[in-house]
Design an enzyme around this catalytic site. Structure first.
Site, PDB file in Angstrom:
ATOM      1  N   SER A 106       0.831  -1.196   0.000  1.00 48.35           N
ATOM      2  CA  SER A 106       0.000   0.000   0.000  1.00 48.35           C
ATOM      3  C   SER A 106       0.879   1.265   0.000  1.00 48.35           C
ATOM      4  O   SER A 106       1.613   1.484  -0.953  1.00 48.35           O
ATOM      5  CB  SER A 106      -0.966  -0.051   1.183  1.00 48.35           C
ATOM      6  OG  SER A 106      -1.990   0.906   1.051  1.00 48.35           O
ATOM      7  N   ASN A 130      -0.562  -4.453  -3.382  1.00 42.60           N
ATOM      8  CA  ASN A 130      -1.761  -3.634  -3.189  1.00 42.60           C
ATOM      9  C   ASN A 130      -1.436  -2.153  -3.341  1.00 42.60           C
ATOM     10  O   ASN A 130      -1.772  -1.324  -2.503  1.00 42.60           O
ATOM     11  CB  ASN A 130      -2.380  -3.914  -1.821  1.00 42.60           C
ATOM     12  CG  ASN A 130      -2.707  -5.379  -1.625  1.00 42.60           C
ATOM     13  OD1 ASN A 130      -1.857  -6.139  -1.161  1.00 42.60           O
ATOM     14  ND2 ASN A 130      -3.915  -5.792  -1.970  1.00 42.60           N
ATOM     15  N   HIS A 259      -7.432  -6.086   0.417  1.00 42.30           N
ATOM     16  CA  HIS A 259      -6.276  -5.223   0.639  1.00 42.30           C
ATOM     17  C   HIS A 259      -5.244  -5.795   1.600  1.00 42.30           C
ATOM     18  O   HIS A 259      -4.049  -5.589   1.416  1.00 42.30           O
ATOM     19  CB  HIS A 259      -6.752  -3.858   1.153  1.00 42.30           C
ATOM     20  CG  HIS A 259      -5.695  -2.793   1.079  1.00 42.30           C
ATOM     21  ND1 HIS A 259      -5.208  -2.322  -0.123  1.00 42.30           N
ATOM     22  CD2 HIS A 259      -5.026  -2.109   2.042  1.00 42.30           C
ATOM     23  CE1 HIS A 259      -4.287  -1.396   0.112  1.00 42.30           C
ATOM     24  NE2 HIS A 259      -4.160  -1.255   1.408  1.00 42.30           N
TER      25      HIS A 259
END
Length: 303
Positions: A106, A130, A259
């Site tokens: 992320s 992700n 996620h």
């Protein structure tokens, strides 16, 4: 049962120039390479516990707290990705590691890519889990609205309502019964994060989805873009677009995952990571220069 974010014994822990880190020794004596893992917003180095045992089968593993998280120092009031990439560069200097495989999740994926672009000579490969890239106007508006609600005047922890919304995005709404233990562990990390560090980092994350648009063509190292089939905010389309823009890139999509797939499905995430790292490690410089042509480390694989 999915593993908790349990404590994993590190060979050494330390703090250097405001960065808290842990180094996990490889399980095999002939390991020569290092993998660095960079967590996302609201997390800390402990979120990588499900990966450490698997990766130390062949590599030394370094985990650390991103600026504003865990026991690391706060970033500046209006930080840039350069500041987070510089944190990793300084940590490698401290640990006397010349080159490493860099893996980020992320926000950590944005940092990993920024580091690889700025320091390709120190990057054996880069993996973006992700990752966000070139959001649609609607996606960008939603994340910027969330960022606008994060102030620094209060020392309170993130509101329960905000955490509930985050967990819904990351795990599903309602959270599936078999993921409640993992969601509970992630909730604990979100409740413990420094609110100022979280706000500063999240605002940067919200505004940086276009940071690598037009730049990935100059990324000279092998790159893996790995996301979950059901992650709407770090979508398969984003990973495919990044892989297509990167000379030595590949995209892999893990079926039915969202996620926090490194926590909810570590077996498949670890298998993808180990296969990619082993392939890169086995490649000679000549092979590395050729794989964009012959496709030996390119293409999309679905879990």
């Amino acid at each position: 049962m999915k593993p908790e974010l349990a404590h994993v014994r590190a060979v050494s822990r330390g703090e250097a120039a405001g960065t808290s880190y842990s180094v996990h020794a490889p399980q095999c004596a002939d390991a020569r390479e290092t993998v660095v893992l960079i967590h996302g917003v609201g997390m800390n180095q402990s979120v990588w516990a499900p990966q450490i045992d698997a990766l130390t089968s062949a590599y030394q593993v370094v985990v650390y707290d991103m600026l504003g998280h865990g026991n690391s120092a706060l970033p500046t009031a209006m930080p840039t990705l350069d500041e987070y990439a510089a944190q990793l560069d300084a940590l490698l200097d401290t640990l006397q590691i010349g080159r490493a495989h860099v893996v980020g999740h992320s926000m950590g994926a944005l940092v990993a890519l920024e580091f690889a672009l700025a320091h390709p000579e120190r990057t054996l490969s880069v993996t973006a889990l992700n990752a966000v890239y070139d959001r649609t106007p609607a996606q960008r508006a939603a994340v910027m609205n969330r960022a606008a609600t994060l102030g620094e005047a209060s020392a309170e922890r993130p509101a329960e309502a905000g955490i509930d919304a985050t967990l819904s995005r990351w795990f599903g709404d309602p959270v599936p019964a078999h993921l409640t233990q993992a969601a509970r562990a992630v909730r604990g990390l979100l409740l413990s994060v420094d609110p100022v560090g979280y706000a500063r980092t999240y605002r940067l994350f919200a505004s940086s989805d276009d940071a690598h648009v037009g730049r990935l063509a100059s990324l000279p190292v092998p790159a893996l873009f790995l996301t979950g089939e059901c992650d709407p905010n770090s979508s398969p389309a984003m990973s495919r677009a990044m892989a297509a823009a990167t000379p030595h890139g590949r995209a892999e999509i893990i079926a039915n995952e969202r996620h926090m797939m490194n926590v909810t499905d570590p077996a498949r995430v670890n298998a993808s990571l180990l296969a990619f790292l082993a392939e890169v490690s086995a490649s000679s410089p000549r092979a590395a220069a050729q794989y964009a042509v012959n496709g030996s480390i390119s293409g999309e694989h679905h879990g």
